[in-house]
Motif scaffolding. Sequence first.
Motif, PDB file in Angstrom:
ATOM      1  N   VAL A  62       0.843  -1.194   0.000  1.00 11.19           N
ATOM      2  CA  VAL A  62       0.000   0.000   0.000  1.00 11.19           C
ATOM      3  C   VAL A  62       0.880   1.246   0.000  1.00 11.19           C
ATOM      4  O   VAL A  62       1.920   1.270   0.663  1.00 11.19           O
ATOM      5  N   PRO A  63       0.464   2.277  -0.755  1.00  6.56           N
ATOM      6  CA  PRO A  63       1.213   3.532  -0.678  1.00  6.56           C
ATOM      7  C   PRO A  63       0.923   4.196   0.668  1.00  6.56           C
ATOM      8  O   PRO A  63      -0.224   4.242   1.113  1.00  6.56           O
ATOM      9  N   ILE A  64       1.943   4.694   1.323  1.00 13.20           N
ATOM     10  CA  ILE A  64       1.768   5.365   2.610  1.00 13.20           C
ATOM     11  C   ILE A  64       1.752   6.876   2.427  1.00 13.20           C
ATOM     12  O   ILE A  64       0.892   7.567   2.945  1.00 13.20           O
ATOM     13  N   ARG A  65       2.708   7.381   1.651  1.00 15.61           N
ATOM     14  CA  ARG A  65       2.702   8.818   1.331  1.00 15.61           C
ATOM     15  C   ARG A  65       3.515   9.051   0.067  1.00 15.61           C
ATOM     16  O   ARG A  65       4.484   8.347  -0.203  1.00 15.61           O
ATOM     17  N   ILE A  66       3.064  10.044  -0.661  1.00 13.71           N
ATOM     18  CA  ILE A  66       3.765  10.444  -1.871  1.00 13.71           C
ATOM     19  C   ILE A  66       3.804  11.960  -1.892  1.00 13.71           C
ATOM     20  O   ILE A  66       2.789  12.627  -1.716  1.00 13.71           O
ATOM     21  N   GLU A  67       4.999  12.490  -2.049  1.00 13.73           N
ATOM     22  CA  GLU A  67       5.198  13.929  -2.176  1.00 13.73           C
ATOM     23  C   GLU A  67       6.091  14.146  -3.381  1.00 13.73           C
ATOM     24  O   GLU A  67       6.595  13.176  -3.973  1.00 13.73           O
ATOM     25  N   TYR A  68       6.295  15.392  -3.755  1.00 11.74           N
ATOM     26  CA  TYR A  68       7.083  15.680  -4.942  1.00 11.74           C
ATOM     27  C   TYR A  68       8.475  15.037  -4.837  1.00 11.74           C
ATOM     28  O   TYR A  68       9.236  15.350  -3.929  1.00 11.74           O
ATOM     29  N   GLY A  69       8.747  14.086  -5.733  1.00 18.91           N
ATOM     30  CA  GLY A  69      10.059  13.454  -5.798  1.00 18.91           C
ATOM     31  C   GLY A  69      10.310  12.327  -4.816  1.00 18.91           C
ATOM     32  O   GLY A  69      11.410  11.784  -4.775  1.00 18.91           O
ATOM     33  N   VAL A 105       9.045   9.091  -9.322  1.00 22.34           N
ATOM     34  CA  VAL A 105       9.178   9.743 -10.628  1.00 22.34           C
ATOM     35  C   VAL A 105       7.839  10.334 -11.056  1.00 22.34           C
ATOM     36  O   VAL A 105       7.756  11.500 -11.452  1.00 22.34           O
ATOM     37  N   HIS A 106       6.775   9.544 -10.988  1.00 27.94           N
ATOM     38  CA  HIS A 106       5.445   9.994 -11.414  1.00 27.94           C
ATOM     39  C   HIS A 106       5.025  11.271 -10.684  1.00 27.94           C
ATOM     40  O   HIS A 106       4.404  12.155 -11.263  1.00 27.94           O
ATOM     41  N   SER A 107       5.412  11.386  -9.423  1.00 22.49           N
ATOM     42  CA  SER A 107       5.019  12.554  -8.624  1.00 22.49           C
ATOM     43  C   SER A 107       5.580  13.863  -9.167  1.00 22.49           C
ATOM     44  O   SER A 107       5.073  14.939  -8.846  1.00 22.49           O
ATOM     45  N   THR A 108       6.608  13.801  -9.987  1.00 20.96           N
ATOM     46  CA  THR A 108       7.238  15.012 -10.517  1.00 20.96           C
ATOM     47  C   THR A 108       6.689  15.411 -11.882  1.00 20.96           C
ATOM     48  O   THR A 108       7.048  16.479 -12.395  1.00 20.96           O
ATOM     49  N   LEU A 109       5.851  14.569 -12.475  1.00 20.10           N
ATOM     50  CA  LEU A 109       5.434  14.796 -13.852  1.00 20.10           C
ATOM     51  C   LEU A 109       4.285  15.787 -13.958  1.00 20.10           C
ATOM     52  O   LEU A 109       3.338  15.748 -13.169  1.00 20.10           O
ATOM     53  N   PRO A 110       4.344  16.657 -14.971  1.00 16.00           N
ATOM     54  CA  PRO A 110       3.241  17.585 -15.211  1.00 16.00           C
ATOM     55  C   PRO A 110       2.071  16.862 -15.876  1.00 16.00           C
ATOM     56  O   PRO A 110       2.214  15.712 -16.334  1.00 16.00           O
ATOM     57  N   LEU A 142      16.293  10.994  -8.430  1.00 19.10           N
ATOM     58  CA  LEU A 142      17.652  11.506  -8.601  1.00 19.10           C
ATOM     59  C   LEU A 142      17.702  12.545  -9.713  1.00 19.10           C
ATOM     60  O   LEU A 142      18.406  13.546  -9.624  1.00 19.10           O
ATOM     61  N   HIS A 143      16.953  12.284 -10.812  1.00 19.63           N
ATOM     62  CA  HIS A 143      16.975  13.173 -11.977  1.00 19.63           C
ATOM     63  C   HIS A 143      15.685  12.982 -12.773  1.00 19.63           C
ATOM     64  O   HIS A 143      15.228  11.851 -12.951  1.00 19.63           O
ATOM     65  N   VAL A 144      15.120  14.083 -13.256  1.00 21.05           N
ATOM     66  CA  VAL A 144      13.997  14.018 -14.191  1.00 21.05           C
ATOM     67  C   VAL A 144      14.301  14.949 -15.348  1.00 21.05           C
ATOM     68  O   VAL A 144      14.485  16.155 -15.152  1.00 21.05           O
ATOM     69  N   THR A 150      15.522   9.130 -13.358  1.00 24.84           N
ATOM     70  CA  THR A 150      16.148   8.088 -12.543  1.00 24.84           C
ATOM     71  C   THR A 150      15.761   8.302 -11.090  1.00 24.84           C
ATOM     72  O   THR A 150      15.478   9.417 -10.655  1.00 24.84           O
ATOM     73  N   ALA A 151      15.739   7.209 -10.352  1.00 23.97           N
ATOM     74  CA  ALA A 151      15.395   7.259  -8.934  1.00 23.97           C
ATOM     75  C   ALA A 151      16.080   6.106  -8.224  1.00 23.97           C
ATOM     76  O   ALA A 151      16.533   5.147  -8.854  1.00 23.97           O
ATOM     77  N   GLU A 152      16.146   6.216  -6.903  1.00 25.28           N
ATOM     78  CA  GLU A 152      16.717   5.146  -6.086  1.00 25.28           C
ATOM     79  C   GLU A 152      15.763   4.849  -4.941  1.00 25.28           C
ATOM     80  O   GLU A 152      14.944   5.688  -4.556  1.00 25.28           O
ATOM     81  N   GLY A 153      15.886   3.642  -4.399  1.00 26.18           N
ATOM     82  CA  GLY A 153      15.015   3.265  -3.298  1.00 26.18           C
ATOM     83  C   GLY A 153      15.648   2.202  -2.429  1.00 26.18           C
ATOM     84  O   GLY A 153      16.652   1.583  -2.799  1.00 26.18           O
ATOM     85  N   ARG A 154      15.030   2.005  -1.275  1.00 29.63           N
ATOM     86  CA  ARG A 154      15.517   0.982  -0.348  1.00 29.63           C
ATOM     87  C   ARG A 154      14.342   0.418   0.433  1.00 29.63           C
ATOM     88  O   ARG A 154      13.351   1.121   0.656  1.00 29.63           O
ATOM     89  N   ILE A 155      14.464  -0.833   0.811  1.00 24.09           N
ATOM     90  CA  ILE A 155      13.481  -1.483   1.679  1.00 24.09           C
ATOM     91  C   ILE A 155      14.102  -1.614   3.051  1.00 24.09           C
ATOM     92  O   ILE A 155      15.208  -2.147   3.193  1.00 24.09           O
TER      93      ILE A 155
END
Length: 195
Positions: A62-69, A105-110, A142-144, A150-155
């Motif tokens: 489940v998504p918990i929170r999404i903010e720009y980037g 990434v999607h959060s940064t898209l117009p 990381l970059h749009v 590009t993006a990075e993540g960790r569990i």
Amino acid sequence: MKMQGATMQWQAEENAVRARLAKTAGYARADQIAGRTGLEVFAAIFSGELPRPPIGDTLDIVPIRIEYGAAVFQGTPSQRHYNPLGTVHGGWFATLLDSAVGCAVHSTLPAGKGYTTLELKLNIVRALTVAVPLVRAEGKVLHVGRQVATAEGRIVGPDGKLYAHATTTCLVFERTPQAHSEPKVSELSTSQETA
């Protein structure tokens, strides 16, 4: 004791999110997301206006929170996610991380832009079993650019342990109304009859 407190907090946050999500799973039609930025799409999902993605039901994420980037997803390891060796399958790790980094990434898209994963590089550094009640995938951009992001993540677990990390490369493109069309009823009937 610290892990128990974090687990309880994470579970409370998940319960609050699930209470707001739509009762039905599905995907947003093109007309429902037309004119919305990535963040506006997520706001509509979190408010229950748009359906929750069905993959969350399948894999208990489940998504918990999404903010720009940035995006945070939570998952509950289960024996139904196990591989033949008795640990959580690598595909579950990959899906959880792909969700977090992709949504970052999607959060940064117009409005009018879409994306898809071109590459996901995953490193699993610790096995996961039901002994860990919840994990979180934290993704950050990381970059749009115009065509590539590009993006990075960790569990991580509630005890702060790292279970996996990943990087992604996404293709950014113009969305068209036909890019996500629904099948016609006649197509569904035909494909179900021949299956």
